[in-house]
Design a protein around this motif. Structure first.
Motif, PDB file in Angstrom:
ATOM      1  N   ARG A  66     -18.125 -40.473 149.248  1.00  0.00           N
ATOM      2  CA  ARG A  66     -18.094 -39.622 148.056  1.00  0.00           C
ATOM      3  C   ARG A  66     -19.510 -39.248 147.624  1.00  0.00           C
ATOM      4  NH1 ARG A  66     -13.798 -43.081 146.723  1.00  0.00           N
ATOM      5  NH2 ARG A  66     -15.104 -44.354 145.391  1.00  0.00           N
ATOM      6  N   ILE A  67     -20.412 -40.215 147.643  1.00  0.00           N
ATOM      7  CA  ILE A  67     -21.808 -39.947 147.271  1.00  0.00           C
ATOM      8  C   ILE A  67     -22.440 -38.986 148.270  1.00  0.00           C
ATOM      9  CG2 ILE A  67     -24.108 -40.984 147.074  1.00  0.00           C
ATOM     10  CD1 ILE A  67     -22.646 -43.484 145.931  1.00  0.00           C
ATOM     11  N   VAL A 123     -24.035 -35.384 147.348  1.00  0.00           N
ATOM     12  CA  VAL A 123     -25.455 -35.115 147.607  1.00  0.00           C
ATOM     13  C   VAL A 123     -25.628 -33.887 148.489  1.00  0.00           C
ATOM     14  CG1 VAL A 123     -27.474 -36.041 148.839  1.00  0.00           C
ATOM     15  CG2 VAL A 123     -26.228 -37.488 147.245  1.00  0.00           C
ATOM     16  N   PRO A 171     -16.696 -45.132 148.826  1.00  0.00           N
ATOM     17  CA  PRO A 171     -17.682 -44.752 147.803  1.00  0.00           C
ATOM     18  C   PRO A 171     -18.917 -44.087 148.404  1.00  0.00           C
ATOM     19  CG  PRO A 171     -16.931 -47.001 147.452  1.00  0.00           C
ATOM     20  CD  PRO A 171     -16.395 -46.556 148.767  1.00  0.00           C
ATOM     21  N   ASP A 172     -19.353 -44.572 149.559  1.00  0.00           N
ATOM     22  CA  ASP A 172     -20.527 -43.991 150.213  1.00  0.00           C
ATOM     23  C   ASP A 172     -20.248 -42.559 150.653  1.00  0.00           C
ATOM     24  OD1 ASP A 172     -21.977 -46.420 150.008  1.00  0.00           O
ATOM     25  OD2 ASP A 172     -20.862 -47.187 151.725  1.00  0.00           O
TER      26      ASP A 172
END
Length: 73
Positions: free
Chosen positions: A62-63, A67, A59-60
């Protein structure tokens, strides 16, 4: 050991911005990789290393890609 204070946190954030502002994406990624490898070695030494670390950080990542304007992988 120093006691955490808002002033100390602000000082550390300013120092990090100044110290690492010149790094590009590749250099930042290399720095992260080195820090990650060190953290993994510490976790393994303690015996609490995650079994599926890639799933833990998915998940990190993907973020981070979103960004930074990168397409999903």
């Amino acid at each position: 050991m120093l006691r955490r204070t808002p002033e100390l946190d602000a000082l550390e954030r300013r120092w990090e911005r100044h110290a690492y502002a010149h790094l590009g994406y590749e250099e930042s990624l290399a720095r992260f990789s080195a820090l990650w490898a060190h953290a993994r070695s510490l976790a393994e030494a303690r015996g609490d290393a995650a079994t599926d670390w890639q799933a833990d950080i998915a998940p990190d990542l993907r973020i981070a890609r979103a960004v930074n304007g990168l397409p999903p992988s």
